[in-house]
Design a protein around this motif. Structure first.
Motif, PDB file in Angstrom:
ATOM      1  N   HIS A  27      -8.126   1.814   7.095  1.00  0.00           N
ATOM      2  CA  HIS A  27      -7.711   2.439   5.786  1.00  0.00           C
ATOM      3  C   HIS A  27      -7.705   1.345   4.644  1.00  0.00           C
ATOM      4  O   HIS A  27      -7.691   0.102   5.123  1.00  0.00           O
ATOM      5  CB  HIS A  27      -6.108   2.461   6.015  1.00  0.00           C
ATOM      6  CG  HIS A  27      -5.234   1.341   6.365  1.00  0.00           C
ATOM      7  ND1 HIS A  27      -4.663   0.702   5.504  1.00  0.00           N
ATOM      8  CD2 HIS A  27      -5.055   1.089   7.662  1.00  0.00           C
ATOM      9  CE1 HIS A  27      -4.152  -0.154   6.467  1.00  0.00           C
ATOM     10  NE2 HIS A  27      -4.063   0.254   7.632  1.00  0.00           N
ATOM     11  N   ARG A  48       1.499   4.467  12.223  1.00  0.00           N
ATOM     12  CA  ARG A  48       0.702   5.595  11.738  1.00  0.00           C
ATOM     13  C   ARG A  48       0.705   6.878  12.911  1.00  0.00           C
ATOM     14  O   ARG A  48       0.553   7.981  12.683  1.00  0.00           O
ATOM     15  CB  ARG A  48      -0.704   5.253  11.870  1.00  0.00           C
ATOM     16  CG  ARG A  48      -0.784   4.135  10.574  1.00  0.00           C
ATOM     17  CD  ARG A  48      -2.326   3.628  10.474  1.00  0.00           C
ATOM     18  NE  ARG A  48      -2.942   4.692   9.962  1.00  0.00           N
ATOM     19  CZ  ARG A  48      -3.302   5.098   8.655  1.00  0.00           C
ATOM     20  NH1 ARG A  48      -2.530   4.098   7.921  1.00  0.00           N
ATOM     21  NH2 ARG A  48      -4.253   5.783   8.193  1.00  0.00           N
ATOM     22  N   ARG A  95       8.967   7.864   8.392  1.00  0.00           N
ATOM     23  CA  ARG A  95       9.166   6.272   8.903  1.00  0.00           C
ATOM     24  C   ARG A  95       9.974   5.728   8.281  1.00  0.00           C
ATOM     25  O   ARG A  95      10.639   4.437   9.067  1.00  0.00           O
ATOM     26  CB  ARG A  95       7.778   5.701   7.793  1.00  0.00           C
ATOM     27  CG  ARG A  95       6.362   5.949   8.420  1.00  0.00           C
ATOM     28  CD  ARG A  95       5.524   5.158   7.620  1.00  0.00           C
ATOM     29  NE  ARG A  95       4.145   4.943   8.371  1.00  0.00           N
ATOM     30  CZ  ARG A  95       2.957   4.638   7.815  1.00  0.00           C
ATOM     31  NH1 ARG A  95       2.975   4.314   6.294  1.00  0.00           N
ATOM     32  NH2 ARG A  95       1.676   4.763   8.333  1.00  0.00           N
ATOM     33  N   ASP A 101      -6.355   0.950   1.475  1.00  0.00           N
ATOM     34  CA  ASP A 101      -5.371   0.707   0.547  1.00  0.00           C
ATOM     35  C   ASP A 101      -4.927  -0.626   0.341  1.00  0.00           C
ATOM     36  O   ASP A 101      -4.179  -1.039  -0.514  1.00  0.00           O
ATOM     37  CB  ASP A 101      -4.225   1.900   0.510  1.00  0.00           C
ATOM     38  CG  ASP A 101      -3.827   2.150   1.864  1.00  0.00           C
ATOM     39  OD1 ASP A 101      -4.434   1.536   2.781  1.00  0.00           O
ATOM     40  OD2 ASP A 101      -2.567   2.598   1.899  1.00  0.00           O
ATOM     41  N   ASN A 102      -5.012  -1.582   1.587  1.00  0.00           N
ATOM     42  CA  ASN A 102      -4.563  -2.831   1.268  1.00  0.00           C
ATOM     43  C   ASN A 102      -5.780  -3.742   1.191  1.00  0.00           C
ATOM     44  O   ASN A 102      -5.611  -4.796   0.100  1.00  0.00           O
ATOM     45  CB  ASN A 102      -4.068  -3.501   2.688  1.00  0.00           C
ATOM     46  CG  ASN A 102      -2.723  -2.779   3.343  1.00  0.00           C
ATOM     47  OD1 ASN A 102      -2.481  -2.110   3.987  1.00  0.00           O
ATOM     48  ND2 ASN A 102      -1.697  -3.133   2.287  1.00  0.00           N
ATOM     49  N   ALA A 107       0.760  -1.392  -0.106  1.00  0.00           N
ATOM     50  CA  ALA A 107      -0.183   0.112   0.180  1.00  0.00           C
ATOM     51  C   ALA A 107       0.991   1.269  -0.048  1.00  0.00           C
ATOM     52  O   ALA A 107       2.159   1.329   0.211  1.00  0.00           O
ATOM     53  CB  ALA A 107      -0.991   0.054   1.188  1.00  0.00           C
ATOM     54  N   ASN A 108       0.287   2.305  -0.445  1.00  0.00           N
ATOM     55  CA  ASN A 108       0.768   3.769  -0.476  1.00  0.00           C
ATOM     56  C   ASN A 108       1.470   3.874  -1.790  1.00  0.00           C
ATOM     57  O   ASN A 108       1.135   4.911  -2.324  1.00  0.00           O
ATOM     58  CB  ASN A 108       1.700   4.102   0.702  1.00  0.00           C
ATOM     59  CG  ASN A 108       1.049   4.198   2.087  1.00  0.00           C
ATOM     60  OD1 ASN A 108      -0.165   4.076   2.193  1.00  0.00           O
ATOM     61  ND2 ASN A 108       1.785   3.921   3.020  1.00  0.00           N
ATOM     62  N   GLY A 127       3.702  -0.382   2.790  1.00  0.00           N
ATOM     63  CA  GLY A 127       2.833  -0.009   3.740  1.00  0.00           C
ATOM     64  C   GLY A 127       3.229   0.759   4.894  1.00  0.00           C
ATOM     65  O   GLY A 127       4.137   1.617   4.465  1.00  0.00           O
ATOM     66  N   SER A 128       3.375   0.456   6.148  1.00  0.00           N
ATOM     67  CA  SER A 128       3.919   1.258   7.278  1.00  0.00           C
ATOM     68  C   SER A 128       5.351   0.538   7.522  1.00  0.00           C
ATOM     69  O   SER A 128       6.037   1.001   8.481  1.00  0.00           O
ATOM     70  CB  SER A 128       3.156   1.117   8.485  1.00  0.00           C
ATOM     71  OG  SER A 128       2.775  -0.013   8.902  1.00  0.00           O
ATOM     72  N   TYR A 178      -0.395   7.888   0.202  1.00  0.00           N
ATOM     73  CA  TYR A 178      -0.568   7.422   1.358  1.00  0.00           C
ATOM     74  C   TYR A 178      -2.294   7.068   1.570  1.00  0.00           C
ATOM     75  O   TYR A 178      -2.985   7.992   1.269  1.00  0.00           O
ATOM     76  CB  TYR A 178       0.070   8.389   2.533  1.00  0.00           C
ATOM     77  CG  TYR A 178      -0.309   8.063   4.096  1.00  0.00           C
ATOM     78  CD1 TYR A 178       0.199   7.055   4.712  1.00  0.00           C
ATOM     79  CD2 TYR A 178      -1.370   8.826   4.577  1.00  0.00           C
ATOM     80  CE1 TYR A 178       0.052   6.634   5.955  1.00  0.00           C
ATOM     81  CE2 TYR A 178      -1.688   8.568   6.245  1.00  0.00           C
ATOM     82  CZ  TYR A 178      -0.757   7.400   6.602  1.00  0.00           C
ATOM     83  OH  TYR A 178      -1.052   7.123   7.883  1.00  0.00           O
ATOM     84  N   ASP A 179      -2.511   5.777   1.982  1.00  0.00           N
ATOM     85  CA  ASP A 179      -3.796   5.532   2.112  1.00  0.00           C
ATOM     86  C   ASP A 179      -4.736   5.650   0.965  1.00  0.00           C
ATOM     87  O   ASP A 179      -5.893   5.312   1.023  1.00  0.00           O
ATOM     88  CB  ASP A 179      -4.448   6.266   3.321  1.00  0.00           C
ATOM     89  CG  ASP A 179      -4.155   5.980   4.850  1.00  0.00           C
ATOM     90  OD1 ASP A 179      -3.549   4.819   4.852  1.00  0.00           O
ATOM     91  OD2 ASP A 179      -4.741   6.627   5.893  1.00  0.00           O
TER      92      ASP A 179
HETATM   93  N1  HSE Z   1      -1.895   2.981   4.282  1.00  0.00           N
HETATM   94  C1  HSE Z   1      -1.293   2.416   5.517  1.00  0.00           C
HETATM   95  C2  HSE Z   1      -0.324   2.905   5.996  1.00  0.00           C
HETATM   96  C3  HSE Z   1      -1.047   0.954   5.011  1.00  0.00           C
HETATM   97  O1  HSE Z   1       0.824   3.483   5.307  1.00  0.00           O
HETATM   98  O2  HSE Z   1      -0.312   3.152   7.166  1.00  0.00           O
HETATM   99  C4  HSE Z   1      -0.353  -0.096   6.040  1.00  0.00           C
HETATM  100  O3  HSE Z   1      -0.179  -1.223   5.647  1.00  0.00           O
END
Ligand code: HSE
Length: 300
Positions: free
Chosen positions: A138, A187, A234, A140-141, A12-13, A260-261, A18-19
């Protein structure tokens, strides 16, 4: 009276989105088996591959909790089912682990009940599962895990999911360094406010990335894979992040970023052999530094 479903990991992202942007991988992924039983209610029969980390209480586990919501919604709360969840992917990896499990469970229960809902109609239940897993719903996953390919979450209220076509030759190299970065924590550390000058750079890149995907313009895809809002914060949690980026770009990646994160990272490439080379190079580099990892190569 039994359904067995695999749902894939997702990235994701896609760096700047993002999201809102994500895509499905070929592997890894999770499997869920749902079976009809006589006594009413949802039972979590077994969970394997999680080292005991996931909740066993059916109201707290994302798979069973979303199955319960689904059955309530279709007016069949009296149905008896038992669920087996087999995890084949790491938890807290940034590869959409909770999304893969939740989506597999929802797809399975929908099939078992005779497909009362469309795939898209399953999304709100999957979002609830994400909220349970990491404190925020969220999409996006779950959207790419459910629909496949690349998806854009155009809006959350109401949820508006737009599939984005991938160019004919696009691959992903993915590496998961064995360091735990819970999505909930990753997050919380993000700044809540974004400077206008950064927002301008970010939305230019998101639009450029989507335009590049539609136009099959690999150069444009690559130069749009920049994130000035989330990544700088991050990246601190991910060991060797900037060195892994350098290795990927030197080996021919179009672009590179956090999956992702985190702590997983990924690169887009135009050719499968480039993706294979990048995964291998980064894994070897991490091994030299005493960091174990998993590596994957996937079509997009
Ligand atoms: N969009 C979310 C994030 C995905 O970046 O926190 C987490 O897998």
């Amino acid at each position: 009276n039994q359904v067995h479903v695999f749902a894939p990991a997702t990235v994701a992202n896609i760096v700047c989105g993002y999201d809102v942007l994500g895509f499905a991988l070929d592997e890894p992924g999770d499997e869920v088996v749902i079976r009809r039983i006589d006594p009413p209610g949802v039972q979590l029969k077994e969970v394997t591959g999680d080292d005991g980390r996931l909740p066993r209480d059916p109201s707290k586990n994302t798979v069973s909790a979303s199955v319960i919501s689904f059955l309530n919604h279709i007016g069949r709360a009296d149905t008896g089912v038992e669920i087996s969840l087999h995890k084949h992917m790491p938890i807290g990896s940034g590869l959409g682990s909770s999304a893969a499990s939740t989506v597999a469970g929802l797809f399975a229960i929908n099939a078992l009940m005779g497909h009362p809902l469309s795939r898209r109609e399953l999304l709100p239940f999957a979002l609830q599962g994400e909220e349970l897993a990491c404190g925020h719903g969220h999409a996006d996953n779950v959207a790419p895990a459910l629909l496949g390919g690349i998806t854009l979450i155009r809006g959350y209220d109401p949820l508006d999911v737009v599939p984005i076509p991938a160019p004919p030759s696009l691959f992903a190299s993915v590496v998961f360094p064995h360091v735990d970065v819970p999505t909930r924590d990753a997050r919380q550390m993000i700044r809540a406010k974004v400077a206008l000058k950064d927002a301008v750079i970010q939305w230019g890149n998101i639009a450029g990335l989507v335009a590049g995907l539609f136009a099959h313009d690999y150069e444009l895809i690559g130069r749009s894979m920049r994130d000035v809002v989330i990544e700088p914060t991050r990246a601190i949690l991910i060991p060797e992040f900037y060195e892994m980026r350098r290795l990927a770009m030197d080996a021919g990646a179009l672009g590179f970023g956090i999956s992702g994160s985190g702590p997983s990272v990924f690169a887009f490439t135009q050719h499968r052999d480039t993706a294979t080379r990048i995964t291998k190079t980064i894994q070897e580099y991490l091994t030299e530094r005493g960091i174990e990892s998993n590596g994957y190569v996937s079509g997009v």
